[in-house]
Design an enzyme around this catalytic site. Structure first.
Site, mmCIF file in Angstrom:
data_model
loop_
_atom_site.group_PDB
_atom_site.id
_atom_site.type_symbol
_atom_site.label_atom_id
_atom_site.label_comp_id
_atom_site.label_asym_id
_atom_site.label_seq_id
_atom_site.Cartn_x
_atom_site.Cartn_y
_atom_site.Cartn_z
ATOM 1 N N CYS A 93 10.809 -2.748 -11.592
ATOM 2 C CA CYS A 93 9.744 -3.377 -12.383
ATOM 3 C C CYS A 93 10.133 -4.818 -12.727
ATOM 4 C CB CYS A 93 9.449 -2.575 -13.646
ATOM 5 S SG CYS A 93 10.891 -2.134 -14.632
ATOM 6 N N GLY A 94 10.743 -5.493 -11.751
ATOM 7 C CA GLY A 94 11.107 -6.893 -11.943
ATOM 8 C C GLY A 94 12.154 -7.069 -13.028
#
Length: 286
Positions: free
Chosen positions: A88-89
């Site tokens: 998720c980055g």
């Protein structure tokens, strides 16, 4: 240069990865919409509860609840909400950086710190970070209920009630929009007073039948509602960040496939040229 066969194998591998990231992007988009709906449904309750508590904190009460009293900060607690999964980055990394920076300020003032991580990534980080972990929760899924959090939250409330904590904060990623999720630190205890606009129009409540009984229930429910809202906001932020990260990964895979296809074509052309050269050389020798 790698052989044409090796390059072709690599292209196939990248294409498989691209299919996975594309599927994850679509799943995250679907989950994000549902998470946004849950967040939008619970946000008005959390915001109005915050306003009511702000008025309570401003009021002149016949019974002074411990959650309204400001004590010297000798021990600070953080409820840190992160994700159970990765991909998720920089969502979790940015959140942890903000917590570490805030913790450093408190330690410089001589305060001790303890944590209540929520989410597997948060549990993993703070167990290795070195701080005291008083309680934790993970595996809440994409649609947690308030009941899933009450036990964990009340461990921290009990510590505050017993004087083992003098400040309690919640840290989570606030959902702004699909492209923006902001890590925030909000004070839970002692109760933060209302902003200037509300404070300029103060009023007192009349508590029936008993102020202590009403405030005990109200203030506990306030803390629980704010933690629940933080968890819901963080889930929406997680799915949005994952959707964006997987889209970027899918696009990058497409660019890599194009680059590898060019290399493959050159390798294939070189192999054909070499074969033709060998045929011509053989014919000339005959």
């Amino acid at each position: 240069m790698a052989s044409a066969k090796e390059i072709k194998t690599k292209i196939a591998s990248v294409k498989n990865t691209q299919k996975i990231t594309s599927a994850m992007e679509m799943v995250a988009a679907s989950k994000m919409r549902r998470a946004q709906e849950r967040m939008a449904a619970s946000r008005p309750y959390a915001e109005n509860m915050r306003k009511v508590i702000g008025h309570v904190a401003q009021g002149t009460l016949e019974y002074k609840h411990p959650y309204l009293e400001v004590r010297d900060a000798k021990r600070v607690g953080y409820i840190v909400v992160a994700t159970d999964r990765g991909l998720c980055g920089g969502l979790n990394v940015n959140l942890f950086k903000k917590v570490v920076s805030d913790v450093k300020k408190w330690k410089e003032q001589g305060a001790d710190v303890e944590f209540c991580p929520i989410g597997a990534r948060s549990v993993q980080f703070f167990k290795s970070f070195g701080g005291e972990v008083s309680a934790h929760a993970s595996g809440l899924g994409d649609a947690p209920k308030l009941a899933d959090l009450i036990g964990t939250v009340r461990v921290m409330l009990k510590a505050y009630n017993e004087g083992k904590l003098d400040r309690l904060y919640i840290v989570f990623n606030k959902f702004v929009n699909t492209m923006t999720q902001t890590p925030v630190i909000e004070q839970l205890l002692p109760l933060p007073k209302s902003d200037e606009e509300v404070a300029s129009y103060p009023w007192d409540y009349i508590y029936e039948p008993d102020p202590k009984e009403v405030l005990d229930l109200l203030l506990t429910r306030y803390v629980e509602s704010q933690v629940y809202q933080g968890v819901v906001e963080n889930i929406a932020s997680e799915q949005a960040a994952r959707m964006v990260a997987m889209k970027a990964a899918t696009d990058n895979a497409g660019e890599m496939i194009d680059d590898l296809q060019l290399v493959y074509n050159k390798a294939r052309q070189a192999a054909i040229t070499q074969e033709l050269s060998e045929i011509v050389s053989g014919a000339a020798a005959v």
